[in-house]
Design a protein around this motif. Structure first.
Motif, PDB file in Angstrom:
ATOM      1  N   HIS A  82       1.317   7.160   9.014  1.00 40.08           N
ATOM      2  CA  HIS A  82       2.306   7.659   9.866  1.00 40.08           C
ATOM      3  C   HIS A  82       3.421   8.744   9.559  1.00 40.08           C
ATOM      4  N   ASN A  83       3.043   9.175   8.546  1.00 37.83           N
ATOM      5  CA  ASN A  83       3.840  10.536   7.711  1.00 37.83           C
ATOM      6  C   ASN A  83       5.340  10.246   7.833  1.00 37.83           C
ATOM      7  N   TYR A  84       5.753   8.999   7.183  1.00 41.22           N
ATOM      8  CA  TYR A  84       7.254   9.034   7.034  1.00 41.22           C
ATOM      9  C   TYR A  84       7.388   8.879   5.546  1.00 41.22           C
ATOM     10  N   ASP A  85       8.581   8.764   5.109  1.00 36.37           N
ATOM     11  CA  ASP A  85       9.280   8.580   3.650  1.00 36.37           C
ATOM     12  C   ASP A  85       9.279   7.258   3.306  1.00 36.37           C
ATOM     13  N   ALA A  86       8.280   6.840   2.232  1.00 37.22           N
ATOM     14  CA  ALA A  86       8.196   5.531   1.790  1.00 37.22           C
ATOM     15  C   ALA A  86       9.516   5.137   1.155  1.00 37.22           C
ATOM     16  N   LEU A  87       9.986   5.963   0.490  1.00 39.78           N
ATOM     17  CA  LEU A  87      11.143   5.839  -0.541  1.00 39.78           C
ATOM     18  C   LEU A  87      12.363   5.358   0.406  1.00 39.78           C
ATOM     19  N   ALA A  88      12.537   6.252   1.535  1.00 43.77           N
ATOM     20  CA  ALA A  88      13.554   5.922   2.564  1.00 43.77           C
ATOM     21  C   ALA A  88      13.597   4.758   2.825  1.00 43.77           C
ATOM     22  N   PHE A  89      12.260   4.276   3.426  1.00 36.13           N
ATOM     23  CA  PHE A  89      12.061   3.059   4.292  1.00 36.13           C
ATOM     24  C   PHE A  89      12.371   1.959   3.386  1.00 36.13           C
ATOM     25  N   MET A  90      11.921   1.920   2.112  1.00 34.89           N
ATOM     26  CA  MET A  90      12.126   0.809   1.117  1.00 34.89           C
ATOM     27  C   MET A  90      13.622   0.694   0.776  1.00 34.89           C
ATOM     28  N   GLN A  91      14.372   1.928   0.537  1.00 31.70           N
ATOM     29  CA  GLN A  91      15.825   1.718   0.315  1.00 31.70           C
ATOM     30  C   GLN A  91      16.591   1.289   1.505  1.00 31.70           C
ATOM     31  N   ALA A  92      16.120   1.347   2.981  1.00 34.67           N
ATOM     32  CA  ALA A  92      16.868   0.982   3.947  1.00 34.67           C
ATOM     33  C   ALA A  92      16.686  -0.623   4.135  1.00 34.67           C
ATOM     34  N   MET A  93      15.970  -1.267   3.284  1.00 33.61           N
ATOM     35  CA  MET A  93      15.561  -2.806   3.749  1.00 33.61           C
ATOM     36  C   MET A  93      16.641  -3.416   2.971  1.00 33.61           C
ATOM     37  N   PRO A  94      16.992  -4.438   3.558  1.00 34.64           N
ATOM     38  CA  PRO A  94      18.414  -5.156   3.010  1.00 34.64           C
ATOM     39  C   PRO A  94      18.034  -6.082   1.953  1.00 34.64           C
ATOM     40  N   THR A  95      18.684  -5.607   0.918  1.00 32.59           N
ATOM     41  CA  THR A  95      18.586  -6.376  -0.581  1.00 32.59           C
ATOM     42  C   THR A  95      18.577  -7.960  -0.508  1.00 32.59           C
ATOM     43  N   ASP A  96      19.789  -8.428   0.323  1.00 34.05           N
ATOM     44  CA  ASP A  96      20.017  -9.672   0.396  1.00 34.05           C
ATOM     45  C   ASP A  96      19.044 -10.464   1.036  1.00 34.05           C
ATOM     46  N   ARG A  97      18.332  -9.827   1.794  1.00 33.13           N
ATOM     47  CA  ARG A  97      17.173 -10.548   2.720  1.00 33.13           C
ATOM     48  C   ARG A  97      15.648 -10.757   1.912  1.00 33.13           C
ATOM     49  N   ILE A  98      15.742 -10.075   0.874  1.00 31.56           N
ATOM     50  CA  ILE A  98      14.452 -10.185   0.101  1.00 31.56           C
ATOM     51  C   ILE A  98      14.130 -11.427  -0.670  1.00 31.56           C
ATOM     52  N   ALA A  99      13.214 -12.276  -0.053  1.00 33.99           N
ATOM     53  CA  ALA A  99      12.685 -13.495  -0.704  1.00 33.99           C
ATOM     54  C   ALA A  99      11.704 -13.208  -1.530  1.00 33.99           C
ATOM     55  N   TYR A 100      10.814 -12.264  -1.551  1.00 33.84           N
ATOM     56  CA  TYR A 100       9.764 -12.006  -2.662  1.00 33.84           C
ATOM     57  C   TYR A 100       9.055 -10.907  -2.131  1.00 33.84           C
ATOM     58  N   GLY A 101       8.247 -10.176  -2.890  1.00 33.00           N
ATOM     59  CA  GLY A 101       7.405  -9.144  -2.554  1.00 33.00           C
ATOM     60  C   GLY A 101       5.985  -9.051  -2.749  1.00 33.00           C
ATOM     61  N   HIS A 102       5.102  -8.263  -2.165  1.00 40.10           N
ATOM     62  CA  HIS A 102       3.654  -8.227  -2.329  1.00 40.10           C
ATOM     63  C   HIS A 102       3.404  -6.831  -2.903  1.00 40.10           C
ATOM     64  N   VAL A 103       2.258  -7.067  -3.718  1.00 39.79           N
ATOM     65  CA  VAL A 103       1.728  -5.531  -3.913  1.00 39.79           C
ATOM     66  C   VAL A 103       0.039  -5.804  -3.888  1.00 39.79           C
ATOM     67  N   ALA A 104      -0.601  -4.889  -3.364  1.00 32.92           N
ATOM     68  CA  ALA A 104      -2.105  -4.830  -3.131  1.00 32.92           C
ATOM     69  C   ALA A 104      -2.765  -3.667  -3.386  1.00 32.92           C
ATOM     70  N   GLY A 105      -4.058  -3.659  -3.097  1.00 30.19           N
ATOM     71  CA  GLY A 105      -4.794  -2.364  -3.176  1.00 30.19           C
ATOM     72  C   GLY A 105      -5.306  -2.035  -1.903  1.00 30.19           C
ATOM     73  N   HIS A 106      -5.767  -0.939  -1.535  1.00 36.66           N
ATOM     74  CA  HIS A 106      -6.139  -0.360  -0.198  1.00 36.66           C
ATOM     75  C   HIS A 106      -7.501   0.581  -0.295  1.00 36.66           C
ATOM     76  N   PHE A 107      -7.938   0.911   0.867  1.00 39.21           N
ATOM     77  CA  PHE A 107      -9.037   1.734   0.611  1.00 39.21           C
ATOM     78  C   PHE A 107      -8.618   3.010   1.322  1.00 39.21           C
ATOM     79  N   VAL A 108      -9.148   4.070   0.555  1.00 40.56           N
ATOM     80  CA  VAL A 108      -8.661   5.442   1.130  1.00 40.56           C
ATOM     81  C   VAL A 108      -9.768   5.931   2.059  1.00 40.56           C
ATOM     82  N   GLU A 109      -9.811   5.856   3.522  1.00 40.19           N
ATOM     83  CA  GLU A 109     -10.538   6.283   4.239  1.00 40.19           C
ATOM     84  C   GLU A 109     -10.704   7.965   4.561  1.00 40.19           C
TER      85      GLU A 109
END
Length: 278
Positions: free
Chosen positions: A183-210
């Motif tokens: 969707h052509n947006y800034d991943a870093l800006a999105f991540m930084q806008a998330m509220p730190t005090d709401r983060i319970a845990y995180g996920h990482v995973a792999g994806h497929f490059v279509e």
């Protein structure tokens, strides 16, 4: 919000069960399951699962609560979840910020329209779920490939739901990266806008490059370098939080999974060392 979780976890799939019973990966301090896959499980698998939940930390990541559905909330299902969580000492429950039911049940996670009406609808359902479960839940920022009826950005929608529902966040770093490309947006800006005090845990995973501008969130490949880099920057901005590796198919042997778990540990250690935390 801090939960009594280890720093690194792994999604447990049924194919892994025998190996885990013999020798659970030492790099994983907690495990995550989809409760729908285990609620009715009896016999050998049920006994094996009970043995694991008695010995290890477990959390649940749901597939079918359908928070954005126009249908009535399935209260009976939520009550079954509560009993399951109590029986297996489930420390945390999360769900997708999406829906999977309308006139019937769909075997896919559909995007909720990014509208004020949807914010109110979803937040109300989350609050009801939390009241029944008598615990706060976390909602996950999801990957999506279309945004029907969009009136606000994904970022604005996610923040509004978190605020109105007063729930926590499962921060999926791979989904941020996938959506930023699609969707052509800034991943870093999105991540930084998330509220730190709401983060319970995180996920990482792999994806497929279509294609160069189309990534598919599959959980069927190793985590790629841009996602590892984004995770490191996420720790730098928000601090270290419990982080879980997802792998749903093309599941490799335990040694390969352990190598990815070790990489999460290394990124966390690097961040803690930079802050002078022992």
């Amino acid at each position: 919000m801090q939960f009594p979780l280890g720093n690194v976890g792994l999604g447990l799939r049924r194919e892994m069960l025998d190996d885990f019973l013999l020798s659970p990966p030492a790099d994983s301090q907690f495990f995550e399951v989809a409760p729908e896959n285990w609620l009715k499980m009896g016999g050998k698998f049920g006994q094996q699962f009970k043995a694991l939940t008695q010995q290890h930390q477990f959390i649940c990541h749901g597939l079918s609560l359908s928070l954005g559905s126009p249908n009535a909330l399935d209260v009976a299902f939520v009550k079954e979840l509560k009993q399951f969580f109590d029986e297996h000492n489930i420390l945390l429950y999360s769900e997708h910020l999406s829906y999977c039911s309308g006139s019937g049940h769909m075997y896919d996670l559909m995007p909720i329209p990014f509208t004020e009406e949807a914010v109110n609808h979803v937040a109300d359902r989350i609050r009801r779920v939390q009241d029944i479960l008598e615990r706060k839940i976390a909602v996950e920022n999801v990957s999506y490939y279309a945004a029907p009826g969009q009136e606000m950005s994904e970022l604005e929608f996610t923040l509004a739901v978190l605020e109105e529902a007063q729930c926590d966040l499962l921060l999926d770093v791979n989904n941020i990266y996938v959506n930023s490309v699609n969707h052509n947006y800034d991943a870093l800006a999105f991540m930084q806008a998330m509220p730190t005090d709401r983060i319970a845990y995180g996920h990482v995973a792999g994806h497929f490059v279509e294609a160069e501008d189309l990534l598919i969130d599959t959980h069927g490949a190793p985590v790629c370098d841009p996602v590892w880099d984004l995770l490191a920057k996420t720790y730098q901005h928000h601090g270290v939080f419990p982080t879980l590796l997802e792998r749903d198919f093309n599941i490799p042997d335990i040694a390969e999974l352990s190598a990815e778990l070790s990489h999460i540990h290394a990124l966390q250690a690097a961040q803690l060392n930079s802050k002078g935390v022992a």
